[in-house]
Write an enzyme that holds these catalytic residues in place. Structure first.
Site, PDB file in Angstrom:
ATOM      1  N   HIS A   1       7.818 -20.007-185.933  1.00 16.45           N
ATOM      2  CA  HIS A   1       6.971 -20.392-184.318  1.00 16.45           C
ATOM      3  C   HIS A   1       5.994 -21.357-184.605  1.00 16.45           C
ATOM      4  CE1 HIS A   1       3.776 -18.769-186.091  1.00 16.45           C
ATOM      5  NE2 HIS A   1       2.932 -18.324-185.264  1.00 16.45           N
TER       6      HIS A   1
ATOM      7  N   HIS B   1       2.707 -23.035-185.286  1.00  6.69           N
ATOM      8  CA  HIS B   1       1.562 -23.617-185.337  1.00  6.69           C
ATOM      9  C   HIS B   1       1.484 -23.546-186.973  1.00  6.69           C
ATOM     10  CE1 HIS B   1      -0.265 -19.917-182.718  1.00  6.69           C
ATOM     11  NE2 HIS B   1      -0.529 -20.629-181.816  1.00  6.69           N
TER      12      HIS B   1
ATOM     13  N   ASP C   1      -0.429 -23.483-189.648  1.00  9.82           N
ATOM     14  CA  ASP C   1      -0.447 -23.054-191.318  1.00  9.82           C
ATOM     15  C   ASP C   1       1.216 -22.205-191.271  1.00  9.82           C
ATOM     16  OD1 ASP C   1      -0.478 -21.155-188.947  1.00  9.82           O
ATOM     17  OD2 ASP C   1      -1.621 -19.922-190.529  1.00  9.82           O
ATOM     18  N   HIS C   2       2.494 -22.786-190.446  1.00  8.58           N
ATOM     19  CA  HIS C   2       3.562 -22.375-190.547  1.00  8.58           C
ATOM     20  C   HIS C   2       4.603 -23.022-190.249  1.00  8.58           C
ATOM     21  CE1 HIS C   2       3.067 -18.232-189.648  1.00  8.58           C
ATOM     22  NE2 HIS C   2       1.654 -18.832-189.237  1.00  8.58           N
TER      23      HIS C   2
ATOM     24  N   HIS D   1       2.619 -13.745-179.213  1.00 12.12           N
ATOM     25  CA  HIS D   1       1.789 -14.112-180.295  1.00 12.12           C
ATOM     26  C   HIS D   1       1.786 -15.840-179.736  1.00 12.12           C
ATOM     27  CE1 HIS D   1      -0.460 -15.766-183.759  1.00 12.12           C
ATOM     28  NE2 HIS D   1       0.443 -17.081-183.365  1.00 12.12           N
TER      29      HIS D   1
ATOM     30  N   ASP E   1       3.755 -14.208-187.002  1.00 13.37           N
ATOM     31  CA  ASP E   1       2.970 -13.603-186.945  1.00 13.37           C
ATOM     32  C   ASP E   1       2.761 -12.749-185.444  1.00 13.37           C
ATOM     33  OD1 ASP E   1       1.044 -14.999-188.410  1.00 13.37           O
ATOM     34  OD2 ASP E   1       1.037 -16.698-187.006  1.00 13.37           O
TER      35      ASP E   1
ATOM     36  N   HIS F   1       0.327 -13.020-193.091  1.00  7.44           N
ATOM     37  CA  HIS F   1      -0.510 -12.968-192.969  1.00  7.44           C
ATOM     38  C   HIS F   1      -1.162 -11.862-193.704  1.00  7.44           C
ATOM     39  CE1 HIS F   1      -2.599 -16.696-191.383  1.00  7.44           C
ATOM     40  NE2 HIS F   1      -1.567 -16.408-190.170  1.00  7.44           N
TER      41      HIS F   1
HETATM   42 ZN   LIG Z   1       0.697 -18.215-185.572  1.00 14.84          ZN
END
Ligand SMILES: [Zn+2]
Length: 259
Positions: free
Chosen positions: A55, A57, A59-60, A114, A131, A169
């Site tokens: 996805h 975001h 941090d990905h 998410h 996530d 995470h």
């Molecule tokens: Zn995320």
């Protein structure tokens, strides 16, 4: 059998390298940061075969550009319905991917909730779910819906119980704290907490986890159980009718009162 290398990133992210048995080739899952990935590829002389994104975001996806600087021809797979730079192979779910050099096939699962376009990769008895599902918890709802996330978790529940869950995470201990609000008398949960504490104390990841353990201890996969429904009704003061309503109330309860 694939061999997985865990790459910790930022404060609590995991980037996964899915390698062949000889650890010569790898696909990279959700590289939020290029630096730790590039150093492991370099140190261990591993050739990347592709990048899998769950996805949008940051941090990905934040490390995609840096990895492509070194490996400009690398295919990048990711959700068709999200705006992510550098994706070369947009996926909508139900595709099959085959990485010959790693000898692994993935089924792409559409798991919105998410985020609205979130996808997951299932292969070799492992689920890379970003996530969506966490150890003892699940993702928050950003631009998806609670109903979508509930449905997506039902898809995950239907996978074989010995599936290894590779989430993105290290949230396990914190999630167990909330799970104890929902099931304060669960012996499996207390045992899991002890195990997780021992791993964290030893500086080891608590991920991956087994789906069978999630089915036993993750409250977000247990929303169809009468005692879970009762406890969520108590916590939220709402009368709830079904699994989807229990799930939505539980997720909202955690967001509001726990973290
Ligand atoms: Zn995320």
């Amino acid at each position: 059998m694939s061999h997985i290398i865990t790459v910790p990133a930022f404060s609590d992210n995991y980037i996964w390298l899915i390698c062949d048995e000889k650890v010569e080739n790898a696909v990279i899952v959700d590289p939020g940061d290029a630096t730790p990935v590039l150093s492991i590829l370099n140190e261990q002389d591993i050739t990347p075969e592709g990048i899998l994104i769950t996805h949008f975001h940051h941090d990905h996806v934040g490390g995609i550009a840096g990895i492509l600087q070194k490996y400009p021809d690398l295919p990048v797979y990711g959700p068709v319905n999200e705006s992510i730079p550098h994706i070369t192979h947009p996926l909508s779910g139900s595709e099959q991917l085959h990485f010959e050099d790693i000898n692994i096939r993935f089924e792409v699962l559409n798991v919105p909730g998410h985020t609205a376009g979130h996808i997951a990769y299932y292969g070799d008895g492992k689920l890379f779910c970003g996530d969506t599902l966490f150890a003892a918890g699940c993702g928050r709802v950003f631009n998806g819906t609670l109903e979508e996330l509930h449905n997506s978790l039902q898809k995950v529940k239907a996978l074989p119980a010995d599936t290894l869950i590779y989430c993105a995470h290290e949230y396990t201990l914190d999630n167990i704290g909330f799970a104890k609000w929902v099931e304060p008398d669960s012996g499996s949960l207390l045992a899991r907490e002890e195990q997780a504490m021992a791993l964290i104390d030893a500086n080891k990841p608590t991920v991956p986890s087994l789906l069978s353990l999630e089915l036993e201890t993750n409250p977000f996969l247990r929303t169809d159980l009468p005692h879970v429904k009762e406890q969520v009704e108590k916590g939220t003061g709402k009368k709830l009718q079904n699994s989807a309503e229990v799930f939505a109330a539980m997720r909202t309860w955690k967001d509001r009162d726990y973290d």
